[in-house]
Design a protein around this motif. Structure first.
Motif, PDB file in Angstrom:
ATOM      1  N   PHE A 146       0.721  -1.444   0.090  1.00 11.09           N
ATOM      2  CA  PHE A 146      -0.652  -0.035  -0.232  1.00 11.09           C
ATOM      3  C   PHE A 146       0.919   1.673  -0.200  1.00 11.09           C
ATOM      4  O   PHE A 146       0.664   1.675  -0.887  1.00 11.09           O
ATOM      5  N   LEU A 147       1.991   1.497   1.374  1.00  9.36           N
ATOM      6  CA  LEU A 147       2.268   2.573   1.712  1.00  9.36           C
ATOM      7  C   LEU A 147       3.319   2.188   0.176  1.00  9.36           C
ATOM      8  O   LEU A 147       4.189   1.097  -0.460  1.00  9.36           O
ATOM      9  N   PHE A 148       3.951   3.794  -0.199  1.00 11.06           N
ATOM     10  CA  PHE A 148       5.017   3.280  -1.031  1.00 11.06           C
ATOM     11  C   PHE A 148       4.524   2.890  -2.561  1.00 11.06           C
ATOM     12  O   PHE A 148       5.037   3.209  -3.607  1.00 11.06           O
ATOM     13  N   LEU A 149       3.865   1.771  -2.907  1.00 10.44           N
ATOM     14  CA  LEU A 149       3.313   0.995  -4.401  1.00 10.44           C
ATOM     15  C   LEU A 149       2.726   2.560  -4.530  1.00 10.44           C
ATOM     16  O   LEU A 149       2.465   2.483  -5.619  1.00 10.44           O
ATOM     17  N   TYR A 150       1.662   2.738  -4.221  1.00  8.05           N
ATOM     18  CA  TYR A 150       0.689   3.694  -5.029  1.00  8.05           C
ATOM     19  C   TYR A 150       1.222   5.478  -5.117  1.00  8.05           C
ATOM     20  O   TYR A 150       0.571   6.173  -5.260  1.00  8.05           O
ATOM     21  N   SER A 151       2.334   5.494  -4.799  1.00 15.62           N
ATOM     22  CA  SER A 151       3.392   6.659  -4.929  1.00 15.62           C
ATOM     23  C   SER A 151       2.878   7.936  -6.230  1.00 15.62           C
ATOM     24  O   SER A 151       2.245   9.167  -5.911  1.00 15.62           O
ATOM     25  N   ASP A 152       2.396   7.362  -7.519  1.00 12.01           N
ATOM     26  CA  ASP A 152       1.391   8.285  -8.573  1.00 12.01           C
ATOM     27  C   ASP A 152       0.142   8.870  -7.967  1.00 12.01           C
ATOM     28  O   ASP A 152       0.204   9.582  -8.162  1.00 12.01           O
ATOM     29  N   SER A 155       0.647  11.302  -1.898  1.00 11.60           N
ATOM     30  CA  SER A 155       1.850  12.384  -2.175  1.00 11.60           C
ATOM     31  C   SER A 155       2.818  12.282  -1.072  1.00 11.60           C
ATOM     32  O   SER A 155       2.336  10.820  -0.151  1.00 11.60           O
ATOM     33  N   LEU A 156       3.656  12.708  -1.051  1.00 12.05           N
ATOM     34  CA  LEU A 156       4.548  12.704   0.308  1.00 12.05           C
ATOM     35  C   LEU A 156       3.365  13.132   1.808  1.00 12.05           C
ATOM     36  O   LEU A 156       4.310  12.689   2.177  1.00 12.05           O
ATOM     37  N   ASP A 157       2.506  14.086   1.573  1.00 18.71           N
ATOM     38  CA  ASP A 157       2.468  14.488   2.556  1.00 18.71           C
ATOM     39  C   ASP A 157       1.439  13.657   3.254  1.00 18.71           C
ATOM     40  O   ASP A 157       1.841  12.997   4.137  1.00 18.71           O
ATOM     41  N   PHE A 158       0.712  12.589   2.461  1.00 16.17           N
ATOM     42  CA  PHE A 158       0.487  11.390   2.911  1.00 16.17           C
ATOM     43  C   PHE A 158       1.126  10.483   3.192  1.00 16.17           C
ATOM     44  O   PHE A 158       0.698  10.108   4.167  1.00 16.17           O
ATOM     45  N   HIS A 159       2.087  10.228   2.755  1.00 15.76           N
ATOM     46  CA  HIS A 159       3.056   9.046   4.102  1.00 15.76           C
ATOM     47  C   HIS A 159       3.472   9.567   5.171  1.00 15.76           C
ATOM     48  O   HIS A 159       3.881   8.301   5.829  1.00 15.76           O
ATOM     49  N   VAL A 173       6.969   0.430  12.886  1.00 16.13           N
ATOM     50  CA  VAL A 173       6.499   0.349  11.054  1.00 16.13           C
ATOM     51  C   VAL A 173       7.357  -0.484   9.981  1.00 16.13           C
ATOM     52  O   VAL A 173       8.294  -0.334  10.218  1.00 16.13           O
ATOM     53  N   ARG A 174       7.136  -1.832   9.969  1.00 13.32           N
ATOM     54  CA  ARG A 174       7.607  -1.708   8.317  1.00 13.32           C
ATOM     55  C   ARG A 174       7.193  -1.707   7.364  1.00 13.32           C
ATOM     56  O   ARG A 174       5.208  -1.749   7.102  1.00 13.32           O
ATOM     57  N   ILE A 175       7.204  -1.327   6.026  1.00 18.06           N
ATOM     58  CA  ILE A 175       6.571  -0.960   4.985  1.00 18.06           C
ATOM     59  C   ILE A 175       7.791  -1.725   3.592  1.00 18.06           C
ATOM     60  O   ILE A 175       9.031  -2.482   3.619  1.00 18.06           O
ATOM     61  N   PHE A 176       6.876  -2.583   3.682  1.00 19.42           N
ATOM     62  CA  PHE A 176       7.382  -3.504   2.347  1.00 19.42           C
ATOM     63  C   PHE A 176       6.291  -3.543   0.988  1.00 19.42           C
ATOM     64  O   PHE A 176       4.884  -3.448   0.922  1.00 19.42           O
ATOM     65  N   PRO A 177       6.791  -3.677  -0.868  1.00 21.88           N
ATOM     66  CA  PRO A 177       8.099  -3.417  -0.551  1.00 21.88           C
ATOM     67  C   PRO A 177       8.264  -1.104  -0.574  1.00 21.88           C
ATOM     68  O   PRO A 177       7.307  -0.716  -0.694  1.00 21.88           O
ATOM     69  N   LEU A 178       9.367  -1.105  -1.628  1.00 21.48           N
ATOM     70  CA  LEU A 178       9.789   0.574  -1.319  1.00 21.48           C
ATOM     71  C   LEU A 178       9.361   0.424  -2.860  1.00 21.48           C
ATOM     72  O   LEU A 178       9.897   1.835  -3.544  1.00 21.48           O
ATOM     73  N   CYS A 187       9.534   7.243  -5.475  1.00 22.93           N
ATOM     74  CA  CYS A 187      10.039   8.495  -5.302  1.00 22.93           C
ATOM     75  C   CYS A 187       9.383   9.304  -3.917  1.00 22.93           C
ATOM     76  O   CYS A 187      10.757  10.011  -3.653  1.00 22.93           O
ATOM     77  N   HIS A 188       9.108   8.552  -2.865  1.00 19.19           N
ATOM     78  CA  HIS A 188       8.888   9.757  -1.249  1.00 19.19           C
ATOM     79  C   HIS A 188      10.475   8.602  -0.761  1.00 19.19           C
ATOM     80  O   HIS A 188      10.121   8.430   0.850  1.00 19.19           O
TER      81      HIS A 188
END
Ligand SMILES: C[S@@+](CC[C@H](N)C(=O)[O-])C[C@H]1O[C@@H](n2cnc3c(N)ncnc32)[C@H](O)[C@@H]1O
Length: 225
Positions: A146-152, A155-159, A173-178, A187-188
């Motif tokens: 979810f996070l990073f995957l939909y970076s298009d 936004s960075l602020d959302f992240h 917190v762990r996030i996968f993938p980058l 890009c974030h």
């Protein structure tokens, strides 16, 4: 969230364990899965007497509606995987047929558990960047695909807000993938590392024993000191 815009896809406990490098101690932690969707992680953990809470805006819909949407989208998703097969590493999952079987098995386990689990408050309709939990209620908050995957789209602020909120309710917190959906590094990623280091968090990037999206074999770990 409009269900007709959602393409539900779920991963298994085996995949979560590998993606997030979950060791025995981690599996015994209080875990919050953010954006768990139709994954069987929650149910498979319950089968091992471990309680996971999963949030997703998808859970506002009924079992029947989610099942119908899976039926409408699944063949297209598999056809896309077949035509883009060079974007994936066919090691743990050998071919598109095995991918279809793994994803469908996971989603059927989820669907069979969904109504019971929602009554037990294991599946909660909520959406980042807001989590309906108290401070520090969890040891570990996860975001898979979810996070990073939909970076298009996000936004960075959302992240930043999403990670802040996950760190409010969990110690780590762990996030996968980058990666993003084009299998490029999001890009974030670099900004998130910088910003959360400035907030005096411990931030690390770790290579894990899981790679399906080509180049997607790293997680981000963000810990409070
Ligand atoms: C690609 S799926 C990943 C599902 C699961 N984590 C996995 O890896 O199998 C992404 C999920 O993010 C959910 N999602 C969309 N917007 C969200 C939000 N604002 N907060 C949390 N989850 C969200 C979607 O409903 C979807 O189930």
């Amino acid at each position: 969230m409009q269900l007709k815009e959602v393409v539900p896809l779920g991963r298994t406990l085996t995949e979560y364990t590998a993606m997030f490098s979950l060791n025995k101690a981690d599996l015994n932690k209080n875990i919050l899965d953010c954006g768990g969707g139709p994954s069987s992680f929650n149910y498979e953990m319950k089968m091992q007497n471990k309680e996971v809470i999963t949030i997703d805006p998808l859970y506002q819909f009924s079992k029947e509606d989610i099942e119908k949407r899976i039926g409408e989208t699944f063949d297209d998703v598999m056809a896309q995987a077949k035509s883009n097969k060079d974007d994936y590493i066919w090691k743990n999952i050998k071919n598109v047929e095995e991918l279809a079987e793994t994803r469908m098995t996971s989603m059927k386990l989820f669907l069979n558990d969904f109504e019971t689990g929602r009554n037990e408050k294991h599946y909660i309709n909520a959406a980042l960047p807001y989590l309906p939990f108290k401070n520090e209620e969890f040891d570990l908050a996860l975001s898979s695909h979810f996070l990073f995957l939909y970076s298009d789209m996000l936004s960075l602020d959302f992240h930043i807000s999403a990670v802040d909120e996950m760190l409010r309710v969990a110690h780590e917190v762990r996030i996968f993938p980058l990666l993003d959906l084009n299998t490029d590094k999001s890009c974030h990623v670099e900004e998130i590392i910088k910003i959360f280091k400035e907030k005096e968090m411990q931030v690390s990037i770790e290579t894990v024993d899981y790679e399906f999206q080509r180049g997607g074999n790293q997680l981000m770990r963000i810990c409070k000191n």
